[in-house]
Write an enzyme that holds these catalytic residues in place. Structure first.
Site, short mmCIF file in Angstrom:
data_model
loop_
_atom_site.label_atom_id
_atom_site.label_comp_id
_atom_site.label_asym_id
_atom_site.label_seq_id
_atom_site.Cartn_x
_atom_site.Cartn_y
_atom_site.Cartn_z
N GLU A 275 1.04 -1.09 -0.05
CA GLU A 275 -0.03 0.09 -0.05
C GLU A 275 0.98 1.37 -0.01
O GLU A 275 1.78 1.39 0.77
CB GLU A 275 -0.95 0.06 1.22
CG GLU A 275 -2.05 1.16 1.16
CD GLU A 275 -2.74 1.09 2.44
OE1 GLU A 275 -3.77 2.02 2.45
OE2 GLU A 275 -2.59 0.31 3.36
N ARG A 495 6.19 -13.05 9.67
CA ARG A 495 6.65 -11.76 9.56
C ARG A 495 8.07 -11.67 9.96
O ARG A 495 8.58 -12.39 10.63
CB ARG A 495 5.92 -10.74 10.33
CG ARG A 495 4.62 -10.26 10.04
CD ARG A 495 4.04 -9.60 10.99
NE ARG A 495 4.46 -8.37 11.47
CZ ARG A 495 4.14 -6.99 10.77
NH1 ARG A 495 3.07 -7.23 10.01
NH2 ARG A 495 4.71 -5.99 11.25
N LYS A 505 4.09 1.08 10.80
CA LYS A 505 4.15 2.36 10.09
C LYS A 505 3.68 3.53 10.70
O LYS A 505 4.28 4.73 10.67
CB LYS A 505 3.33 2.32 8.87
CG LYS A 505 3.90 1.50 7.55
CD LYS A 505 3.00 1.51 6.43
CE LYS A 505 3.75 0.65 5.22
NZ LYS A 505 2.61 0.74 4.19
#
Length: 791
Positions: A275, A495, A505
């Site tokens: 994204e 992850r 983020k």
């Protein structure tokens, strides 16, 4: 278009009047929603003719952070800001919290003022007394740790006692108090604390020992061996259990699979779908390795697809950065696409989903949706007629329904044990132009709706993502099955988490915007831009990712040492050696004439023989410089540096013996050392020091700036610290040495060039370098704890 440009120019002029800096003002104008909010706030506050910058910054915070459930009280807050009754960010944050809890209900003004510290004046004397008290309580610890003291912790204690104090003044007083108590920084303050008994590293004239890498496992040699072939994607590998005892066995029919294989030619198709709402970090390096790596291993294709379904979050800056970083990491996309490329197809399929009875237009608010999901209750509009939902969805598309008044929801299973089957939202209304699609749309698909469909439209064979998306697998396959679309093979992997850093983020953005670090490419961050600026290569990052594997085991955090191991492995082979002295101590060679100077040969590589390209020249003259830490007034058996009456070897040069020490007036500070050199080299001392010399008498060596970077956080897992995570910032994560001395040949270095500074570590030329002065960033030290057993 002309009118739109005029409106933007007016907005920019208005924002500059309230004191926003030009960059912030321009970025605001680029975001229509924030522009509308800030314009409304400025008019409500009656400051259209301008105001003080401090007030303007607070108004900007109101426009971006004010709780939406309490808009009725916003004018009250603005009155307090404009009248300077609320004048600090701490007070403003307290106001946001107060109104968020109050909502649209009435409140008592004295309770509001008390919650926000209105009328509380914290004097300079109050701050000084509080800081003095805290220092007195911790005096022994501060004297012991000196400038290694965690200043963030001291800040935290002051904030608890004086929550409304001006933090800038608090910082100034703490800094002043530190200086009063400790005096000037010494060379020892800039050294890392020794974990064991102090013992300087013995450096002999041989190359630094490099621990052999462990033998690669079968998974490291081929981490993609267990993924199925595209022609095998007719087998059931996921089952979805519904509350009414139905079971959906996810697989493709032979007919659908054959149609897919005809289009793809039987090739593997993957995608890397970030994204574009921030900078990529090292976790994304693993995602790239998995998706691009599988496609490369199987001679297939990998899309770089921007998941740009949220127009308010995406920026062209992030899109450009991602393209650049993907290329730097060594990956070549088959094609660059955007989820927004498929908005029409996605809309058409949503209409089809309604027609099939699998979606409905809902009017619940976000809070109501949350409440109904928690109670596993159906929406009152879940069973509305299909024709009614079709008409309302068309009204949504045409902009006839207000933002927030309707959503399109998938009719899944509200009684499921999987909360990701609770009638997820497929479309929402946003009157925000899209950075890529323009202003054609005012309804935008959600991630849960668009992601799987675009995978199908792009003929993805393997849809690979991290484990937190595992619970979404049911929704992924439910939607493709409901629309009779091809179903890719879905697989989740763990992850990548690394110690002493954060990957969120939101938290990264806070570190950048609040100036705790120097931008998204700060070398202390684990952003890929930061690692690149630090001098880390993409090949060492990919080697690190390959080494940790792509298994499904979750919850593990990889030690930073392991990444540093791979960085050293590569730089040891590619970075030429050179000499730099960080904290110079002057040494006068008394048995060498003042005008004498000789050029000596030094090796760029430990095994260099006579190859001219592997040799560089270093001047040796009457005045040389060694590290301050390489001299002691008292010698000891386990010390290999210089001391009075002792001999050491200057690397590539001669043995020197200390004959005299010149002290300053305080009889402690060492001004310079006098020494004699042995031109015959008959003396064979054990200690070998790096050094730099004047090029000619009275001419200082080449001056360079060196930035010593260390772990950004003191704890291995700062994310576990909750709201106190900022207190864990390492106050010594960046040490700037403004005037280090370097050998002359280093003056030819270019931005991006990497070197091993002998005995110090690996360094890279930073982009801040100028023609007048080079700047070097430390990439990694020479120490290697991972190779010695650290995992």
């Amino acid at each position: 278009m002309v009118k739109e440009d005029e409106a933007k120019d007016k907005a920019l002029e208005l924002f500059l009047k309230i004191g926003l800096d030009e960059r912030t003002a321009k970025n605001t104008v680029a975001n229509n929603k924030v522009t509308a909010n800030l314009t409304a706030v400025i008019h409500e506050a009656s400051v259209t003719d301008g105001c003080d910058k401090s007030i303007g910054n607070l108004l900007y915070s109101v426009a971006t952070k004010y709780p939406a459930n309490a808009l009725v009280h916003r004018p009250t807050l603005l009155e307090y800001i404009v009248s300077s009754k609320i004048k600090t960010t701490a007070q403003l944050d307290a106001a946001f919290s107060f109104f968020s809890g109050t909502g649209s209900e009435s409140f008592k003004i004295h309770e509001f003022e008390e919650a926000c510290g209105v009328g509380v004046e914290v004097s300079l004397e109050d701050i000084k007394q509080t800081v003095s008290g805290i220092f007195e309580e911790r005096k022994s610890s501060i004297l012991e740790q000196r400038y290694r003291t965690n200043v963030g912790e001291l800040f935290g204690h002051v904030r608890k006692m004086l929550p409304w104090a001006d933090q800038k003044i608090v910082k100034q007083i703490i800094d002043t108090k530190m200086y009063e108590l400790l005096g000037e920084r010494t060379a020892a303050d800039n050294e890392k604390p020794a974990k064991k008994k102090e013992k300087p590293v013995k450096v002999e004239e041989k190359k630094v020992a490099v621990v052999a890498a462990p033998q690669p496992s079968e998974e490291e040699l081929n981490p993609f061996k267990d993924f199925p072939q595209p022609e095998d994607n007719f087998k059931v590998h996921t089952e979805i259990f519904f509350s009414d005892d139905r079971v959906l066995r996810c697989c493709n029919s032979r007919e659908m699979l054959n149609k897919h294989l005809t289009v793809t030619g039987g090739k593997v198709f993957t995608r890397f779908p970030p994204e574009p709402n921030g900078y990529l970090h090292i976790g994304h390096a693993k995602a790239m390795f998995v998706s691009f790596g599988l496609a490369k291993e199987r001679s297939g294709c990998c899309y770089l697809r921007f998941d740009d379904t949220n127009p308010e979050a995406e920026k062209k800056e992030y899109i450009d950065h991602i393209k650049e970083i993907v290329d730097w990491m060594g990956w070549k996309p088959f094609k660059i696409t955007y989820a927004s490329d498929y908005f029409q197809e996605l809309y058409d399929l949503a209409v089809e989903l309604i027609k099939r009875g699998h979606a409905y237009v809902d009017h619940q608010t976000p809070d109501e949706i949350k409440e109904y999901r928690e109670k596993k209750m159906n929406s009152p509009w879940r069973d509305r007629p299909i024709a009614e939902s079709l008409k309302l969805f068309e009204d949504m598309r045409r902009g006839l329904i207000e933002e927030g008044k309707a959503t399109l929801r998938m009719k899944q299973d509200m009684q499921s044990d999987n909360f990701n089957m609770y009638d997820l939202i497929a479309y929402r209304i946003k009157f925000t132009p899209h950075p890529h699609a323009g202003d054609k749309w005012c309804v935008y698909p959600s991630y849960d709706y668009a992601h799987c469909i675009v995978d199908c439209l792009e003929n993805i064979t393997h849809s690979l993502c991290t484990l937190e998306f595992e619970t979404r697998r049911a929704s992924y396959y439910w939607l493709l099955h409901a629309l009779d679309l091809y179903q890719p093979y879905v697989w989740e992997y763990s992850r990548l988490n690394v110690t002493n850093t954060i990957m969120s983020k939101r938290k990264l953005n806070l570190l950048v915007t609040k100036k705790f670090v120097d931008g998204w490419d700060d070398p202390r961050l684990m952003t890929l831009a930061g690692l690149r600026r630090r001098g880390v290569t993409s090949t060492s990052i990919n080697a690190f990712v390959r080494g940790i594997g792509i298994t499904r085991s979750d919850g593990s955090t990889i030690r930073l040492d392991r990444l540093e191991y791979h960085i050293r492995e590569e730089l040891n082979k590619t970075a030429p050696r050179t000499m730099v002295v960080l904290y110079p101590l002057k040494v006068v060679i008394t048995n060498l004439d003042a005008g004498s100077a000789m050029d000596l040969e030094a090796k760029k590589w430990p095994d260099a023989q006579t190859d001219a390209a592997a040799i560089y020249q270093v001047p040796f003259s009457k005045t040389v410089y060694i590290e301050q830490s390489d001299f002691r007034m008292k010698d000891s058996k386990d010390y290999y540096g210089l001391a009075p009456g002792k001999t050491v070897m200057l690397r590539y040069a001669f043995p020197i013996k200390c004959t005299n020490v010149i002290l300053a007036d305080d009889k402690e500070t060492i001004v310079e050392i006098h020494a004699e050199y042995d031109p015959s080299k008959k003396t064979k001392p054990k200690g070998v020091l790096h050094w730099v010399s004047e090029t000619s008498h009275g001419v200082d060596p080449l001056q360079v700036e060196v930035r010593l970077f260390d772990k950004l956080f003191l704890s291995e897992n700062p994310a576990e610290l909750g709201k106190d995570w900022l207190d864990d910032l390492n106050p010594h994560s960046k040490i700037v040495v403004p005037s280090a001395y370097a050998v002359p040949s280093l003056g030819e270095a270019k931005v991006g060039d990497s070197f091993q500074f002998e005995r110090l570590g690996y360094f890279v030329v930073d982009e801040d370098s100028t023609s007048e002065k080079l700047v070097f960033n430390r990439t990694v030290t020479l120490r290697d704890s991972y190779g010695k057993g650290g995992k």
